[in-house]
Enzyme design. Structure first.
Site, PDB file in Angstrom:
ATOM      1  N   ARG A 166     -60.787  -1.828 -17.962  1.00 54.40           N
ATOM      2  CA  ARG A 166     -60.143  -0.523 -17.898  1.00 54.40           C
ATOM      3  C   ARG A 166     -60.972   0.486 -17.109  1.00 54.40           C
ATOM      4  NH1 ARG A 166     -57.661   0.106 -24.061  1.00 54.40           N
ATOM      5  NH2 ARG A 166     -55.853  -1.260 -23.708  1.00 54.40           N
TER       6      ARG A 166
ATOM      7  N   GLU B 293     -56.768 -10.528 -17.494  1.00 53.26           N
ATOM      8  CA  GLU B 293     -55.452 -10.868 -18.032  1.00 53.26           C
ATOM      9  C   GLU B 293     -55.351 -12.363 -18.328  1.00 53.26           C
ATOM     10  OE1 GLU B 293     -53.109  -9.022 -19.124  1.00 53.26           O
ATOM     11  OE2 GLU B 293     -54.002  -7.134 -18.510  1.00 53.26           O
TER      12      GLU B 293
ATOM     13  N   TYR C  49     -45.232 -11.000 -16.598  1.00 58.99           N
ATOM     14  CA  TYR C  49     -46.107 -10.077 -17.331  1.00 58.99           C
ATOM     15  C   TYR C  49     -47.389  -9.802 -16.550  1.00 58.99           C
ATOM     16  CZ  TYR C  49     -49.984  -8.554 -20.076  1.00 58.99           C
ATOM     17  OH  TYR C  49     -51.106  -7.861 -20.466  1.00 58.99           O
TER      18      TYR C  49
ATOM     19  N   ASP D 134     -45.777  -8.369 -23.405  1.00 56.77           N
ATOM     20  CA  ASP D 134     -46.535  -9.449 -24.034  1.00 56.77           C
ATOM     21  C   ASP D 134     -46.231  -9.395 -25.526  1.00 56.77           C
ATOM     22  OD1 ASP D 134     -47.959  -7.266 -24.998  1.00 56.77           O
ATOM     23  OD2 ASP D 134     -49.926  -8.007 -24.358  1.00 56.77           O
TER      24      ASP D 134
ATOM     25  N   CYS E 275     -48.773   6.719 -36.528  1.00 59.27           N
ATOM     26  CA  CYS E 275     -48.299   6.271 -35.216  1.00 59.27           C
ATOM     27  C   CYS E 275     -47.987   7.459 -34.323  1.00 59.27           C
ATOM     28  CB  CYS E 275     -47.056   5.402 -35.384  1.00 59.27           C
ATOM     29  SG  CYS E 275     -46.388   4.827 -33.804  1.00 59.27           S
TER      30      CYS E 275
END
Length: 341
Positions: free
Chosen positions: A37, A49, A134, A152, A216
């Protein structure tokens, strides 16, 4: 008979823009710091990935796989030129070795078809060996900021709950729904943050068990009445039991190993040679392990000699130092450790 039309991905009254704003703001505050990242390098992101397919982040980072790989093969060109045995050794312990081969095939395709430059076009990324929808979306959005959808396991769980999707997410209709929803939700700007946030939300607050719904960040947009019952999936395939019988033959400080040349799963890896016939005697050691939907019992027989195995062109004698450098499936590495290395 015409194919059934899936339900609309997003209800007309769903606030997609508000959902995206809330998710991105939360990710900017609380997103975890991973090495992939911190970069926009599409090759480094592709490596992460493929490593994270079937493997937990804690394993990839905690055991140093990602850092070692990037040190050994920092560019597609370095990976493309490396011997396959070196590539497989670097992957040892991660399993599913076809991922490593696909990475090298992708690196060679970048060299041969793109003059060594990682392609930016999502279709060209998806055309790389081993790259599916993906992975192509992840690289395009994380490296280039393109508004490409991703789905995913974590994202599927989030989307199924947000839209209270009651179908099976691993069915063709479920897949169409999830991809349509992901495509409709991804914003035109900030796709990197948005897609990272979807994945992070599924890893943390929207976990498979005991979701933290009260905390959340997109709670106001979620329509799930019973989130723990979602997502729905097909019945799991039962585990298949398999027996393997292998020989341990040592002579003059060396061990005989066999190089797998058959199926894709372990092709090119070294292991204890398989026995052509099951011995009547009891094995000297038994080790159990799982891979995919198989539950394997490995029976090991210590033998003084076996002319047929020793004459096999795929068999070779290894010193202890050579064994350490040879790419070998982890169960066989553990099996050798039972006999002193």
């Amino acid at each position: 008979m015409p194919r059934p039309i899936p339900p609309p991905a997003i209800p007309a009254d769903f606030d997609a823009a508000g959902f995206a704003r809330a998710l991105k703001a939360w990710f900017r505050r609380e997103g975890k710091d991973y090495p992939w990242r911190r970069t926009r390098d599409p090759y480094a992101i592709l490596v992460s990935e493929l490593m994270l397919q079937q493997t937990q982040i804690a394993t990839v980072l905690g055991r140093g796989f990602y850092a070692r790989w990037m040190a050994l093969f920092p560019t597609p060109a370095a990976l493309a030129d490396a011997p396959e045995e070196t590539v497989l050794k670097a992957w040892e312990g991660l399993g599913y070795y076809q991922r490593a081969r696909n990475l090298q095939r992708a690196a060679r395709a970048i060299a041969a078809e793109h003059a060594g430059v990682f392609p930016r076009d999502p279709a060209a990324i998806r055309a790389l060996p081993g790259v599916g929808r993906y992975t192509a979306g992840a690289v395009a959005s994380f490296a280039f900021g393109q508004a490409e959808p991703i789905v995913d396991g974590n994202v599927a769980r989030v989307l199924a709950r947000v839209f209270d999707f009651r179908g099976e997410v691993d069915s063709p209709a479920g897949g169409r729904f999830l991809w349509a929803a992901a495509e409709a939700l991804v914003p035109g700007s900030g796709a990197r943050e948005f897609n990272s946030g979807l994945m992070e939300l599924g890893q943390t607050h929207c976990a498979a068990k005991s979701p933290k719904c009260l905390l959340c960040p997109v709670r106001a947009h979620c329509r799930a009445a019973d989130p723990e019952s979602l997502p729905r999936k097909k019945a799991a395939r039962p585990a298949e039991k398999v027996d393997e019988h292998a020989a341990l033959i040592r002579r003059a400080g060396k061990t005989l190993l066999h190089r797998e040349s058959g199926g894709r799963r372990r092709q090119g890896l070294w292991k204890l040679p398989p026995l052509p016939d099951t011995p009547a005697a009891a094995p000297d050691a038994v080790l159990k392990y799982g891979i995919m939907h198989y539950r394997v019992t490995l029976h090991i027989y210590a033998l003084d000699a076996h002319p047929e195995i020793e004459a096999d062109p795929d068999s070779r004698w290894f010193t202890e130092a050579e064994r350490a450098d040879a790419p070998m499936p982890s169960p066989y590495r553990r099996a050798l450790a039972k006999f002193g290395g």
